[in-house]
Design an enzyme around this catalytic site. Sequence first.
Site, short mmCIF file in Angstrom:
data_model
loop_
_atom_site.label_atom_id
_atom_site.label_comp_id
_atom_site.label_asym_id
_atom_site.label_seq_id
_atom_site.Cartn_x
_atom_site.Cartn_y
_atom_site.Cartn_z
N VAL A 10 1.78 45.31 3.45
CA VAL A 10 1.56 46.46 3.77
C VAL A 10 0.46 47.49 3.73
CG1 VAL A 10 2.85 48.64 3.42
CG2 VAL A 10 4.10 46.34 3.07
N ALA A 13 -0.65 51.13 1.38
CA ALA A 13 0.34 50.82 0.21
C ALA A 13 0.28 51.74 -1.01
CB ALA A 13 0.49 49.59 -0.02
N ILE A 17 4.52 56.56 2.77
CA ILE A 17 5.20 55.83 3.27
C ILE A 17 5.15 54.32 2.89
CG2 ILE A 17 6.01 54.91 5.82
CD1 ILE A 17 5.43 57.89 6.74
N VAL A 61 -8.73 48.86 6.71
CA VAL A 61 -8.34 48.19 7.99
C VAL A 61 -9.15 48.71 9.25
CG1 VAL A 61 -6.04 48.59 7.53
CG2 VAL A 61 -6.84 50.45 8.58
N TYR A 155 -5.69 62.68 16.61
CA TYR A 155 -4.57 62.22 15.81
C TYR A 155 -3.52 61.50 16.78
CZ TYR A 155 -0.65 61.23 12.52
OH TYR A 155 0.32 60.72 11.64
N ALA A 156 -3.24 62.56 17.60
CA ALA A 156 -2.14 62.29 18.72
C ALA A 156 -2.52 61.11 19.67
CB ALA A 156 -1.88 63.50 19.66
N THR A 190 5.00 63.67 2.16
CA THR A 190 4.00 62.66 1.43
C THR A 190 2.60 63.46 1.47
OG1 THR A 190 2.99 61.73 3.53
CG2 THR A 190 4.84 60.88 3.06
P1 NAP Z 1 -0.57 59.03 2.95
O1 NAP Z 1 0.42 59.63 1.90
O2 NAP Z 1 -1.97 59.79 3.26
O3 NAP Z 1 -0.84 57.56 2.79
C1 NAP Z 1 -1.99 56.87 3.59
C2 NAP Z 1 -2.52 55.62 2.66
O4 NAP Z 1 -3.31 54.98 3.81
C3 NAP Z 1 -3.37 56.21 1.73
O5 NAP Z 1 -3.33 55.65 0.47
C4 NAP Z 1 -4.61 56.06 2.39
O6 NAP Z 1 -5.79 56.00 1.30
C5 NAP Z 1 -4.77 54.88 3.19
N1 NAP Z 1 -5.76 54.61 4.13
C6 NAP Z 1 -6.39 55.32 4.79
N2 NAP Z 1 -7.45 54.86 5.44
C7 NAP Z 1 -7.23 53.56 5.20
C8 NAP Z 1 -7.97 52.47 5.64
N3 NAP Z 1 -9.07 52.68 6.32
N4 NAP Z 1 -7.77 51.20 5.16
C9 NAP Z 1 -6.56 50.99 4.25
N5 NAP Z 1 -5.98 52.06 3.96
C10 NAP Z 1 -6.34 53.31 4.11
O7 NAP Z 1 0.20 58.93 4.52
P2 NAP Z 1 1.62 58.65 4.79
O8 NAP Z 1 2.37 60.15 5.27
O9 NAP Z 1 2.37 57.60 3.86
O10 NAP Z 1 1.17 58.00 6.21
C11 NAP Z 1 1.70 56.81 6.62
C12 NAP Z 1 1.57 56.35 8.06
O11 NAP Z 1 2.59 57.24 8.58
C13 NAP Z 1 0.17 57.02 8.69
O12 NAP Z 1 -0.21 56.02 9.54
C14 NAP Z 1 0.64 58.32 9.26
O13 NAP Z 1 -0.29 58.73 10.66
C15 NAP Z 1 1.99 58.06 9.60
N6 NAP Z 1 2.95 59.31 10.04
C16 NAP Z 1 2.93 60.19 8.71
C17 NAP Z 1 3.92 61.18 8.84
C18 NAP Z 1 4.16 62.08 7.94
O14 NAP Z 1 4.67 63.20 8.23
N7 NAP Z 1 3.77 61.85 6.77
C19 NAP Z 1 4.50 61.50 10.31
C20 NAP Z 1 4.30 60.64 11.23
C21 NAP Z 1 3.29 59.51 11.14
P3 NAP Z 1 -6.58 57.24 1.15
O15 NAP Z 1 -5.90 58.36 0.34
O16 NAP Z 1 -7.95 56.71 0.55
O17 NAP Z 1 -7.01 58.15 2.50
#
Ligand code: NAP
Length: 246
Positions: A10, A13, A17, A61, A155-156, A190
């Site tokens: 994952v 992680a 999410i 990634v 982003y979109a 999140t």
């Molecule tokens: P989050 O809480 O910000 O978690 C994202 C994690 O990914 C963070 O630990 C981040 O580390 C890590 N990350 C960023 N860049 C990376 C890289 N290059 N390699 C490895 N890890 C990396 O976000 P989330 O809300 O869980 O989002 C998870 C996914 O769901 C994302 O793809 C997001 O676009 C998508 N999503 C989220 C929502 C929402 O409402 N939350 C809605 C739609 C889609 P850092 O903290 O160091 O950046």
Amino acid sequence: MVLLGKLAIVTGAGSGIGRATCRVLARDGARVIAADRNLRAAEQTAKDIGIDHVVALELDVASLESVTKAVAASIAQFKQPPSIVVNSAGITRDGYLLKLTEKDYDDVYKVNLKGTFLMAQQFARAMIEHHVRNGSIINISSIVARISNPGQANYAATKAGVISLTEIAAKEFGKFGIRVNAILPGFINTPMVEVVPDKVKEDVLRRCPMGRLGRPEEIAEVIAFLASEKASYVNGSAIEVTGGLK
Ligand code: NAP
């Protein structure tokens, strides 16, 4: 224990999410590699869930070198590549088009779209080489790919790209027994959403029939379903998990 005997990786992680997904996959019996560019955050995920079930891995990634090292590390430790790959790493760098910088465009592209491509390509290749059957790759897109919020062009566009990538990967990998699906979360509580202005969040809540943000676990449960044999004929789909938000 529908995932007993399965190995999963994952990304993202260390937070949100991705962290919830590690918890749910481990609950369902999988061994989980919790991968994040923030190693300490990934280690915290492993510690919270239990290091018997979850191991932490540093992974960026956006870097081919880092992704190929992750493939090698998982094979070295577990003698096989994961059959479940969840691409949850993602970032936002919001800004109106006329003001959006090249760096903010590139950074979002590199993590969200190129990162998903590198993970899918490298881990699918490893699954094929190691004759892993019943693979499942789950990519996290976003409802923003469909509702096109102003201020989120970068982003979109990447999240719409993730849907196309998913559909094509599903067509190309199906013959190897690897399913590829995307999830389009709505607004999930999140750290990513914490930076969204209150005015925007209030508007989202008004438009969401369920009248609340989603919980990370509510995305993780759908990921666990797609990872399992319960979803053995689900391939190339883009599943909205939004509480009805359009
Ligand atoms: P989050 O809480 O910000 O978690 C994202 C994690 O990914 C963070 O630990 C981040 O580390 C890590 N990350 C960023 N860049 C990376 C890289 N290059 N390699 C490895 N890890 C990396 O976000 P989330 O809300 O869980 O989002 C998870 C996914 O769901 C994302 O793809 C997001 O676009 C998508 N999503 C989220 C929502 C929402 O409402 N939350 C809605 C739609 C889609 P850092 O903290 O160091 O950046």
